[in-house]
Enzyme design. Structure first.
Site, PDB file in Angstrom:
ATOM      1  N   HIS A   1      10.065   7.178   7.919  1.00  0.00           N
ATOM      2  CA  HIS A   1      10.478   5.915   7.296  1.00  0.00           C
ATOM      3  C   HIS A   1       9.277   5.144   6.754  1.00  0.00           C
ATOM      4  CE1 HIS A   1      12.656   2.074   6.783  1.00  0.00           C
ATOM      5  NE2 HIS A   1      11.559   1.528   7.284  1.00  0.00           N
ATOM      6  N   GLU A   2       8.230   5.028   7.568  1.00  0.00           N
ATOM      7  CA  GLU A   2       7.043   4.288   7.125  1.00  0.00           C
ATOM      8  C   GLU A   2       6.373   4.995   5.946  1.00  0.00           C
ATOM      9  OE1 GLU A   2       6.711   1.378   7.999  1.00  0.00           O
ATOM     10  OE2 GLU A   2       8.096   1.460   9.694  1.00  0.00           O
TER      11      GLU A   2
ATOM     12  N   HIS B   1       7.842   4.058   2.671  1.00  0.00           N
ATOM     13  CA  HIS B   1       7.243   2.892   2.022  1.00  0.00           C
ATOM     14  C   HIS B   1       6.014   3.287   1.213  1.00  0.00           C
ATOM     15  CE1 HIS B   1       9.911   0.033   3.793  1.00  0.00           C
ATOM     16  NE2 HIS B   1       9.522   0.261   5.050  1.00  0.00           N
TER      17      HIS B   1
ATOM     18  N   HIS C   1       5.403   2.737  -2.754  1.00  0.00           N
ATOM     19  CA  HIS C   1       4.187   2.146  -3.316  1.00  0.00           C
ATOM     20  C   HIS C   1       3.603   3.037  -4.402  1.00  0.00           C
ATOM     21  CE1 HIS C   1       0.005   0.185  -2.491  1.00  0.00           C
ATOM     22  NE2 HIS C   1       0.549  -0.250  -3.600  1.00  0.00           N
TER      23      HIS C   1
END
Length: 226
Positions: free
Chosen positions: A98-99, A102, A106
């Site tokens: 999940h991280e 991100h 980006h």
């Protein structure tokens, strides 16, 4: 009317938030006991997902705390809590992916993430001062109403931030689950477990947004009271 509705909503959402947080902790604890295939740790999962997406300028680091995992676009770091960084569980795999979702956002200049990042300085300031400005504004509403409405605008920025956060978080989970499946990192059973964990995590952001909305309604109620 808005005042009474705001109080009711705040109480109802606070109860819902407690339930969601308790369920999240329960689900993560449950799947923290289930090992991921090939015994890959959260760090392994994160580094592999970044490589598979052609991202070479993001570092995976360990951070203190429980469920303190986050991606920092300013430093380009995926920061995993110790229980995720070193763990080879389904929960760790879900959080790490999940991280990294991100980080992929980006890298691809995902618009909602750019908007959220741009709002961070404003929201940090508003979070510190909005409540104080609003309280003073309530007491001076009849003599200096502008201060109250400044506080409303400040708090509204917090609500906007919470609303923008929703698509950012749900999209990151979608990217994570898609990669976990496509890469063969998790099988069907493990994938459904990871999805359950991420779904409950996403609901905490939904509760946060609803809480901000209810609080704004509560404060707006002061302007309608006789």
């Amino acid at each position: 009317m808005l005042f009474n509705e705001g109080i009711f909503l705040i109480i109802a959402i606070a109860i819902a938030g407690f339930i969601v947080q308790a369920r999240l902790q329960s689900v993560f604890k449950k799947y923290s006991q289930v090992p991921a295939p090939n015994y890959m740790t959260g760090r392994d999962i994160a580094e592999k997902m970044l490589r598979d997406n052609g991202i070479t300028d993001v570092k995976v680091t360990s951070t203190e705390g429980h469920l303190t995992d986050h991606y920092n676009p300013a430093t380009k770091t995926v920061n995993l809590s110790e229980s995720v960084y070193n763990s080879n569980s389904i929960s760790a795999a879900a959080v790490a992916a999940h991280e990294c979702g991100h980080a992929v956002q980006h890298a691809k200049a995902y618009a909602p993430l750019k908007m959220r990042s741009a709002l961070v300085p404003i929201v940090q300031f508003s979070s510190m001062w909005a409540q104080i400005v609003l309280l003073i504004g309530i007491f001076t509403l009849s003599t200096f109403p502008a201060l109250f409405w400044i506080g409303i605008i400040m708090f509204a920025s917090i609500l906007v931030f919470s609303l923008i956060t929703l698509p950012v978080e749900y999209d990151a989970s979608h990217r994570a689950l898609a990669w976990l499946k496509q890469s063969g990192t998790l099988g069907n059973v493990q994938l459904s477990q990871a999805k359950e964990a991420l779904t409950w995590a996403a609901r905490t952001y939904l509760v946060s947004a609803l809480s901000a909305l209810a609080t704004l309604i509560y404060y707006l109620g002061f302007a309608r009271r006789d």
